[in-house]
Every structure is written in C-alpha cells, then in structure tokens.
Design a protein around this motif. Structure first.
Motif, PDB file in Angstrom:
ATOM      1  N   MET A   1      84.134  51.817  29.104  1.00 24.72           N
ATOM      2  CA  MET A   1      85.152  52.632  29.766  1.00 24.72           C
ATOM      3  C   MET A   1      84.463  53.716  30.594  1.00 24.72           C
ATOM      4  N   ARG A   2      84.945  53.947  31.803  1.00 21.11           N
ATOM      5  CA  ARG A   2      84.369  54.962  32.683  1.00 21.11           C
ATOM      6  C   ARG A   2      85.062  56.300  32.428  1.00 21.11           C
ATOM      7  N   ILE A   3      84.284  57.269  31.951  1.00 20.82           N
ATOM      8  CA  ILE A   3      84.831  58.582  31.629  1.00 20.82           C
ATOM      9  C   ILE A   3      84.158  59.634  32.493  1.00 20.82           C
ATOM     10  N   ALA A   4      84.963  60.442  33.175  1.00 16.00           N
ATOM     11  CA  ALA A   4      84.442  61.552  33.962  1.00 16.00           C
ATOM     12  C   ALA A   4      84.407  62.795  33.082  1.00 16.00           C
ATOM     13  N   LEU A   5      83.328  63.549  33.179  1.00 15.56           N
ATOM     14  CA  LEU A   5      83.172  64.778  32.396  1.00 15.56           C
ATOM     15  C   LEU A   5      82.914  65.940  33.341  1.00 15.56           C
ATOM     16  N   ILE A   6      83.787  66.955  33.303  1.00 15.37           N
ATOM     17  CA  ILE A   6      83.559  68.188  34.055  1.00 15.37           C
ATOM     18  C   ILE A   6      83.103  69.236  33.048  1.00 15.37           C
ATOM     19  N   GLU A   7      81.838  69.616  33.143  1.00 10.98           N
ATOM     20  CA  GLU A   7      81.260  70.551  32.173  1.00 10.98           C
ATOM     21  C   GLU A   7      80.166  71.374  32.856  1.00 10.98           C
ATOM     22  N   PRO A   8      80.421  72.672  33.059  1.00 12.09           N
ATOM     23  CA  PRO A   8      79.391  73.523  33.689  1.00 12.09           C
ATOM     24  C   PRO A   8      78.161  73.723  32.810  1.00 12.09           C
ATOM     25  N   ASP A   9      78.347  73.652  31.501  1.00 11.77           N
ATOM     26  CA  ASP A   9      77.245  73.845  30.558  1.00 11.77           C
ATOM     27  C   ASP A   9      76.445  72.539  30.470  1.00 11.77           C
ATOM     28  N   LEU A  10      75.277  72.507  31.093  1.00 13.39           N
ATOM     29  CA  LEU A  10      74.497  71.278  31.157  1.00 13.39           C
ATOM     30  C   LEU A  10      74.046  70.803  29.778  1.00 13.39           C
ATOM     31  N   ARG A  11      73.758  71.745  28.901  1.00  9.49           N
ATOM     32  CA  ARG A  11      73.316  71.366  27.558  1.00  9.49           C
ATOM     33  C   ARG A  11      74.439  70.668  26.805  1.00  9.49           C
ATOM     34  N   HIS A  12      75.632  71.223  26.885  1.00  9.12           N
ATOM     35  CA  HIS A  12      76.758  70.593  26.195  1.00  9.12           C
ATOM     36  C   HIS A  12      77.143  69.282  26.874  1.00  9.12           C
ATOM     37  N   ALA A  13      77.004  69.226  28.194  1.00 11.26           N
ATOM     38  CA  ALA A  13      77.295  67.990  28.923  1.00 11.26           C
ATOM     39  C   ALA A  13      76.392  66.856  28.439  1.00 11.26           C
ATOM     40  N   GLU A  14      75.136  67.182  28.176  1.00  4.74           N
ATOM     41  CA  GLU A  14      74.199  66.162  27.690  1.00  4.74           C
ATOM     42  C   GLU A  14      74.615  65.669  26.310  1.00  4.74           C
ATOM     43  N   ILE A  15      75.079  66.580  25.470  1.00  5.27           N
ATOM     44  CA  ILE A  15      75.518  66.206  24.119  1.00  5.27           C
ATOM     45  C   ILE A  15      76.722  65.280  24.202  1.00  5.27           C
ATOM     46  N   HIS A  25      80.904  54.050  25.892  1.00  3.50           N
ATOM     47  CA  HIS A  25      81.507  54.467  27.154  1.00  3.50           C
ATOM     48  C   HIS A  25      80.431  54.897  28.157  1.00  3.50           C
ATOM     49  N   ALA A  26      80.788  54.833  29.434  1.00  3.49           N
ATOM     50  CA  ALA A  26      79.914  55.329  30.494  1.00  3.49           C
ATOM     51  C   ALA A  26      80.413  56.704  30.908  1.00  3.49           C
ATOM     52  N   PHE A  45      88.164  55.858  37.402  1.00  5.28           N
ATOM     53  CA  PHE A  45      87.892  56.433  36.087  1.00  5.28           C
ATOM     54  C   PHE A  45      89.046  56.106  35.149  1.00  5.28           C
ATOM     55  N   ASP A  46      88.729  55.909  33.876  1.00  5.00           N
ATOM     56  CA  ASP A  46      89.758  55.654  32.868  1.00  5.00           C
ATOM     57  C   ASP A  46      90.252  56.928  32.212  1.00  5.00           C
ATOM     58  N   LEU A  47      89.400  57.970  32.213  1.00  4.37           N
ATOM     59  CA  LEU A  47      89.721  59.193  31.479  1.00  4.37           C
ATOM     60  C   LEU A  47      88.919  60.354  32.049  1.00  4.37           C
ATOM     61  N   LEU A  48      89.509  61.552  31.986  1.00  3.79           N
ATOM     62  CA  LEU A  48      88.796  62.769  32.354  1.00  3.79           C
ATOM     63  C   LEU A  48      88.689  63.667  31.126  1.00  3.79           C
ATOM     64  N   VAL A  49      87.463  64.076  30.815  1.00  4.49           N
ATOM     65  CA  VAL A  49      87.213  65.085  29.789  1.00  4.49           C
ATOM     66  C   VAL A  49      86.688  66.307  30.520  1.00  4.49           C
ATOM     67  N   THR A  50      87.332  67.457  30.328  1.00  2.00           N
ATOM     68  CA  THR A  50      86.931  68.646  31.067  1.00  2.00           C
ATOM     69  C   THR A  50      86.914  69.879  30.176  1.00  2.00           C
ATOM     70  N   ASP A  51      86.026  70.785  30.508  1.00  2.00           N
ATOM     71  CA  ASP A  51      86.011  72.074  29.833  1.00  2.00           C
ATOM     72  C   ASP A  51      87.227  72.866  30.286  1.00  2.00           C
ATOM     73  N   ALA A  52      87.631  73.843  29.468  1.00  2.00           N
ATOM     74  CA  ALA A  52      88.782  74.674  29.833  1.00  2.00           C
ATOM     75  C   ALA A  52      88.535  75.409  31.146  1.00  2.00           C
ATOM     76  N   PHE A  53      87.259  75.723  31.435  1.00  2.00           N
ATOM     77  CA  PHE A  53      86.896  76.278  32.741  1.00  2.00           C
ATOM     78  C   PHE A  53      85.982  75.275  33.416  1.00  2.00           C
ATOM     79  N   CYS A  54      86.393  74.785  34.563  1.00  2.00           N
ATOM     80  CA  CYS A  54      85.707  73.677  35.230  1.00  2.00           C
ATOM     81  C   CYS A  54      84.562  74.105  36.135  1.00  2.00           C
TER      82      CYS A  54
END
Length: 248
Positions: A1-15, A25-26, A45-54
C-alpha cells in the motif's frame, strides 16, 4: 500500500517509515504539505499520515486541501499528548483517525489496517488462488483460467493483472504499478509497462465484446473496467408488429 507521510521531524519520519515498511507498506515522506500536495496531483496514494503540524500549515487546514486533490483519501493525524478539544477539532476537520506521537508500531499498523478495511482500499492479497468473476488466478502456476481456457502469464504479467483486477474501475498510477510489480526500480522504461499492459489485454481477452476494457490514462496509468456486453444486432429488438402497442 502506498502511504504518504507528512512529518517535519526527520527522526520521527524515519521511525514511522521503518514501521510502515515492516508492515508491508511503501512510505513516501514529505517534510511539509506543499510538496505533498504538488505530488498528489500526479501520484497515487492509499492513505495520508500527517503530523498535527505539517511544517507549513496545521493538519486541519491541510485535510481540506487534500480532499480537493484526492477525494476520499483516508487521513490519520499524529498528535503529541492532545487535549480532548484538539482531538475533536481534528476529527471534525475530516481526519479519519488520530494516533499518539511518537508512533507505536503494532497499534499504528492495526489502526491503518482497520481504516483500510473501512475505506475499501484494494490491494492484491497474498493468496495462491484468487477469483474475479470468471477469471481464476493461480499464482503458484502463474496461470489464469477463464471461459474454458487457461493462459500462462509471466510472473510480472500476473502481478500486473492482479493489481488491475483488484482495483477494478479504479485508476492505478504508473508509480503504483512500478512499485508493486517492479519493486520501485527506477530503470524500468515506460514502454516496458505499456508492453506488459498490451500483453495482458491480449492474453486475457480484455475486450468490449467480452465485457472488459483496459484503458490507458494519459500521463497517469491504467484502469480496468467491466462493461455490459452488447447484444447482437436485433437480439434486443421486438418484431416489427410488436414494437408499437396502442392502449385505450
């Protein structure tokens, strides 16, 4: 499944990316909403996961813009120790679910799977045999049986065909096809994908007279549609003396 992630925190994005990858998932990371929205206009994209502040806007504002580009896209918002009022505001803004940050792997994957089931997102299942109407896919032998015949496909043709049948009447982007069938290889030429689509159309007889059309979507990808089979000329016409009945 293709998931988009909006995360300014690069460390958390990697996790999060590693957790999603472990769940099969991709993950496509964006550090802010602007590049995601630009990509969403041409990507699938199948889904968007985003931080509360993008990074450049609040999730509540981004959700409305996302739905203009990709209507119906499920959205999960990651929040750090949110107050009840913040959760309510985020859900009322259109979020489908909210998760605590930092992400907890098993819970996040379970919630994503549940959300995908509710949203009806379709992806090829990992089974030896699949049935789609009259088409029976035997992944073990790389054979498809239909209308009294069995046709052998190459492994990539089988994966491609399964992806199309799983997403019947739904546009599937080239990026998604390449990611699913060719494991995100960047050296696959566009005509290679088109050649495989042509072979699938021919081998599986995906033609209007048999009730199917495989449509190329210029600059995007492909869509497989099931259509009514037209009756032979005169088959649905009444005899001349029965076409008009006068009622009193």
């Amino acid at each position: 499944m293709r998931i988009a992630l909006i995360e300014p925190d690069l460390r958390h994005a990697e996790i999060v990316g590693r957790l999603l990858f472990a769940g099969g998932h991709a993950c496509h990371h964006f550090s802010a909403s602007a590049p995601f929205l630009a990509g969403a206009a041409r990507e699938f994209f199948d889904l968007l996961v985003t931080d509360a502040f993008c990074g450049d806007a609040a999730a509540e504002d981004v959700i409305a813009r996302v739905r203009e580009v990709l209507p119906g896209l499920p959205v999960v918002v990651l929040m750090t120790s949110p107050r009840e009022s913040e959760l309510v505001a985020t859900l009322q803004a259109g979020a489908d679910d909210c998760l605590a940050k930092p992400a907890r792997g098993p819970e996040m994957l379970a919630r994503i799977d549940a959300l995908m089931r509710r949203a009806g997102i379709r992806r090829p299942r990992n089974r030896a045999r699949e049935m789609f109407g009259e088409y029976a896919f035997d992944a073990g032998r790389s054979v498809v049986s239909f209308r009294g015949q069995s046709v052998a496909l190459t492994p990539k043709e089988l994966q491609f065909a399964l992806l199309l049948f799983t997403n019947m009447s739904r546009a599937v982007s080239r990026a998604h096809i390449l990611e699913t069938v060719w494991s995100r290889r960047r050296d696959v030429k566009s005509r290679t994908l088109d050649t495989h689509a042509s072979r699938i159309r021919t081998k599986l007889e995906l033609r209007p007279e048999f009730g199917y059309t495989l449509v190329p979507l210029y600059g995007y990808g492909y869509r497989l549609d099931q259509i009514p089979v037209e009756k032979a000329d005169g088959a649905d016409k009444a005899p001349a003396n029965e076409r008009f009945v006068e009622t009193l």
